[in-house]
Design an enzyme around this catalytic site. Structure first.
Site, short mmCIF file in Angstrom:
data_model
loop_
_atom_site.label_atom_id
_atom_site.label_comp_id
_atom_site.label_asym_id
_atom_site.label_seq_id
_atom_site.Cartn_x
_atom_site.Cartn_y
_atom_site.Cartn_z
N CYS A 118 -3.01 3.63 1.35
CA CYS A 118 -2.35 4.96 1.98
C CYS A 118 -2.03 5.76 0.91
O CYS A 118 -2.48 5.56 -0.43
CB CYS A 118 -0.97 4.92 2.83
N ASN B 33 1.66 4.39 -1.02
CA ASN B 33 1.92 2.82 -1.16
C ASN B 33 3.36 2.54 -0.92
O ASN B 33 3.90 1.53 -1.59
CB ASN B 33 1.23 2.28 -2.11
N CYS C 17 5.08 3.59 2.43
CA CYS C 17 5.48 3.53 3.92
C CYS C 17 4.40 2.86 4.50
O CYS C 17 4.45 1.72 4.75
CB CYS C 17 5.46 5.08 4.26
N ARG C 18 3.26 3.56 4.78
CA ARG C 18 2.49 2.63 5.73
C ARG C 18 1.48 1.77 5.46
O ARG C 18 1.49 0.45 5.89
CB ARG C 18 1.26 3.86 6.23
N SER C 19 1.05 1.76 4.27
CA SER C 19 0.02 0.48 3.93
C SER C 19 1.02 -0.78 3.39
O SER C 19 0.47 -1.85 3.75
CB SER C 19 -0.71 0.97 2.46
N ASP D 55 1.79 9.99 9.17
CA ASP D 55 2.49 9.70 7.89
C ASP D 55 3.89 10.01 8.19
O ASP D 55 4.49 11.01 8.13
CB ASP D 55 2.13 10.56 6.57
P1 4NP Z 1 2.47 6.72 2.63
O1 4NP Z 1 3.80 7.88 2.69
O2 4NP Z 1 1.19 7.35 2.08
O3 4NP Z 1 2.61 6.12 3.88
O4 4NP Z 1 3.28 5.75 1.56
C1 4NP Z 1 3.89 8.94 1.49
C2 4NP Z 1 4.56 8.45 0.41
C3 4NP Z 1 4.73 9.13 -0.80
C4 4NP Z 1 4.28 10.67 -0.58
C5 4NP Z 1 3.53 10.85 0.64
C6 4NP Z 1 3.21 10.08 1.51
N1 4NP Z 1 4.42 11.60 -1.45
O5 4NP Z 1 3.88 12.53 -1.48
O6 4NP Z 1 5.11 11.10 -2.48
#
Ligand code: 4NP
Length: 160
Positions: free
Chosen positions: A10, A13, A15-17, A129
């Site tokens: 994702c 890394n 939240c989702r992955s 997300d």
């Molecule tokens: P993820 O969520 O891709 O599901 O881990 C996010 C975590 C951090 C950010 C964006 C999405 N960020 O912009 O820091």
């Protein structure tokens, strides 16, 4: 029967992955198939990596996993590398932007290893997300559905 090596990917890394990594690990363990998989997760960006040290899983993602009896241990964010391409069989992105970014990092996908998680289900689409939506429950539901369908697809392929 060979090992299948799966990398969930994702943007951050955190939240989702990582949710997908630990949900998938639990599903394969429950099916008695843990020894047939290598399962990891990584980010397309460095948003959650500071001086080479990745942040821990988002507290709300951790709490959502805990609600379902799952722990994410000492997982910290790492970035997907071009050299990972030959080390895994499948790269599973959470949304269309992830797929675009994964293909950019690899410079293509000659072996057809890059796929979007929800495309294994009948409804397709993206895992929204939760970093933006704050709906970690919805992310869990979608990721669980996607991971179940992904495992079915891998096991079916292995039987052929
Ligand atoms: P993820 O969520 O891709 O599901 O881990 C996010 C975590 C951090 C950010 C964006 C999405 N960020 O912009 O820091």
């Amino acid at each position: 029967m060979g090992m299948t090596k799966i990398m969930f990917v994702c943007l951050g890394n955190i939240c989702r992955s990582p949710m997908a990594e630990f949900i998938f690990k639990d599903i394969v363990a429950r099916r008695g198939a843990a020894d047939r998989f290598v399962i990891a997760s990584s980010a397309t960006s460095t948003a959650e990596i500071w001086n080479g040290i990745g942040n821990s899983v988002h507290p709300h993602a951790k709490a959502e996993l805990a609600k379902h009896g799952l722990s994410c241990g000492g997982k910290r964010a790492v970035q997907l590398k071009k050299s990972d391409y030959d080390k895994y069989d499948l790269f599973i992105g959470m949304d269309s932007a992830n797929i675009r970014d994964i293909l950019r990092i690899f410079g293509g996908d000659p072996a057809g290893k890059v796929h979007k998680l929800m495309d294994y289900t009948d409804r397709g689409g993206d895992v929204a997300d939760p970093w933006y939506t704050e709906r970690f429950d919805v992310a869990y539901r979608d990721i669980f559905e996607g991971c179940t369908a992904l495992l079915d697809a891998v096991l079916k392929r292995d039987r052929q």
